[in-house]
Design an enzyme around this catalytic site. Structure first.
Site, PDB file in Angstrom:
ATOM      1  N   HIS A 124      35.580  20.315  71.837  1.00 61.21           N
ATOM      2  CA  HIS A 124      35.825  18.796  71.367  1.00 61.21           C
ATOM      3  C   HIS A 124      36.289  18.200  72.920  1.00 61.21           C
ATOM      4  O   HIS A 124      36.639  18.893  73.935  1.00 61.21           O
ATOM      5  CB  HIS A 124      37.215  18.839  70.640  1.00 61.21           C
ATOM      6  CG  HIS A 124      38.188  17.793  70.601  1.00 61.21           C
ATOM      7  ND1 HIS A 124      39.195  17.796  71.387  1.00 61.21           N
ATOM      8  CD2 HIS A 124      37.865  16.790  70.039  1.00 61.21           C
ATOM      9  CE1 HIS A 124      39.619  16.498  71.280  1.00 61.21           C
ATOM     10  NE2 HIS A 124      38.808  15.745  70.272  1.00 61.21           N
ATOM     11  N   ALA A 299      39.912   2.565  57.845  1.00 63.83           N
ATOM     12  CA  ALA A 299      39.399   3.377  58.875  1.00 63.83           C
ATOM     13  C   ALA A 299      38.095   4.122  58.322  1.00 63.83           C
ATOM     14  O   ALA A 299      38.088   4.012  56.861  1.00 63.83           O
ATOM     15  CB  ALA A 299      40.373   4.474  59.306  1.00 63.83           C
TER      16      ALA A 299
END
Lengths: 342, 342
Positions: A124, A299
């Site tokens: 990540h 979102a």
């Protein structure tokens, strides 16, 4: 700075996606999704997925990656007073009267790569720039005055099986990038990473760490000493961000190339899926970005949750990872007690 | 009341586990785990799991269930001031001075059943009794005075594929149980269930509902009218709890028996795993019991997270559940807009 950051993350996204596509020319390409946010902003999601043979109608070739997302977003809007209050703790220059909203701008790149082989680690990375400006009165011309800005980000590795040389390579590459900009950066951000990716209810970290940092600006920083050598101007901090952003591919690709050909068993796969269950637990319960995203009414949920693995597994009181001396127990020991890799 | 509740949930757990074991005599038995909590309390977890063939060393027969847990716990301890403050909203008889802790007692049964067949729905039920007492001074004898008590619980169904007759059967059975104790109970608790199991970031409910209720005591209830016929004494409320608890098996077993033999494809399985991903999202992000458990330092994590499915799946922007007229879209329509089933 806005345009420079935007240009950099667009380029970095393209370089990263191309590199993964080049590694596995027979795999489907990343799906590129451009989106606009009605409240202000845009983004490009590049997502890889290839349903495994069991879910495909025709024979599917095994791909190196199982699921991956490399997203950029450049958004702006108004920050409510509660959010401003919280940000003031680290950014004293933000005016706060308890009731006004302030314009914000945020641009960043965020990526998660879940490879198929249980011996290949999940990775990540996330690098972002945040800016708060004064309100522009109606009829006023020109750009609004910036009242606060900062950079944040980091990168961390989540293996299901521990290969010490890979952990060392990952940390060494990130340390090399940090050290160009100051000696204190790697130790401070490595520690921050171990603290941030901790799963309290499991008493273990999500992975073997890397870098995590936030609030890098010209202001005093809570985790860096005042007299240390470190990037202190907007230009120098942005240069640091580019160095660590550019270090992503060299930190990870050699690990993926080395581990992808390793043979694996169904037990390896089972353990990988159990570990992915923990990844889901961390992301849904603790990750600040995910929690903030889920609470934001407008979102883009699909972009926020692209970090979740394709498949995860939960067993009650699993016996995997408890036998002394097993490969599964070896990684658990590191997750229970973070190590220094250099 | 403590002993009566304890006896009831022990018996109900045994009846439920035996029924599932009897349905599938060739499957492994539930694993019975008795545990003690060092801070005070005990419990019995009965958990079913049978690794699918792909993860088993020898050939494994397909089982009806994939993962299931039927847990009881009887715990006691001290409630910190912050928790007391929150509970006072619905229980005005609890004394609160902002700094004292109070003794609590909690006993309950909690179960989640995830069957293997994509046509068989997941089911959840939970019934519990909570009691707060006065502090007993050192040297004092006898039981402490109860300052507040209440019952809570419910049961809800989460199908991957909609069978209207099954949804109606589930709701009808629960309504029949409720109606014996008052006309207002089913409509009020059905609505509460739809509200509680809502996933805001997906704009959908976790399943097709059932019952959800809390704070049933002699006190005024926020969701029930003062003049309605309803159980009002401890004995009557406990009788209601037993009626709905006893209704669990008749509400669910006929559905499991009817759907288990249905043939299914890999696409059905894929959709089931995607729906289980949403189940994980609800439980980790919103479920009050899970959130409370994860924050409790000495909680038994394996019991709290036994509700998670064995396997869950996430696809970026999945195309399943969007085609007009498909079976997947049919259930989505109900999850987007809860229906009346009776």
């Amino acid at each position: 700075m806005r345009e420079q950051v935007e240009e950099y993350i667009f380029g970095l996204q393209e370089r990263i996606v191309s590199e993964f596509e080049g590694l596995d020319p027979n795999a489907p390409q990343f799906k590129r999704d451009s989106w606009l946010r009605t409240q202000g902003g845009k983004g490009v999601s590049c997502v890889f997925s290839a349903p495994p043979a069991i879910f495909a109608s025709s024979n599917t070739q095994e791909t190196i990656l199982e699921k991956a997302g490399v997203n950029i977003s450049i958004v702006h809007g108004m920050l409510p007073p509660a959010a401003i209050k919280e940000m003031r703790a680290d950014h004293s220059t933000i005016p706060y009267d308890g009731q006004s909203s302030l314009p914000f701008f945020a641009a960043g790149i965020s990526l998660v790569v879940h490879p198929r082989n249980p011996h290949s680690p999940t990775v990540h990375a996330n690098y972002r720039y945040f800016e708060i400006t004064e309100k522009v009165a109606e009829g006023e011309e020109g750009p609004a005055k910036v009242v606060a800005w900062w950079f944040g980000g980091g990168s961390d590795l989540t293996p299901s099986y521990l290969y010490e040389e890979d952990a060392a390579h990952f940390h060494n590459t990130l340390k090399g990038a940090c050290d160009k900009h100051g000696d204190e950066l790697y130790p401070a951000f490595k520690k921050w990473c171990d603290e941030y990716f901790y799963i309290p209810h499991r008493s273990e970290t999500r992975g073997i760490g890397g870098l995590f940092f936030d609030d890098l600006s010209t202001e005093k920083h809570a985790r860096l000493s005042e007299d240390s050598k470190r990037p202190r101007t907007a230009e120098d901090i942005f240069a640091f961000i580019r160095t660590v952003g550019d270090a992503f591919l060299p930190s990870y690709i050699p690990i993926l190339k080395r581990t992808n050909p390793l043979p694996s068993t169904e037990q390896h796969r089972r353990w990988q899926l159990l570990r992915r269950g923990r990844y889901v637990e961390f992301n849904l319960v603790y990750d600040r970005g995910t929690k903030f995203g889920l609470k934001t009414p407008s979102a883009r949920i699909e972009s926020i949750l692209m970090s979740l693995p394709e498949t995860a597994r939960w067993e009650y009181m699993t016996d995997m990872g408890t036998d002394e001396g097993s490969e599964e127990t070896k990684i658990m020991e590191v997750l229970k007690k973070p190590r220094e890799w250099i």
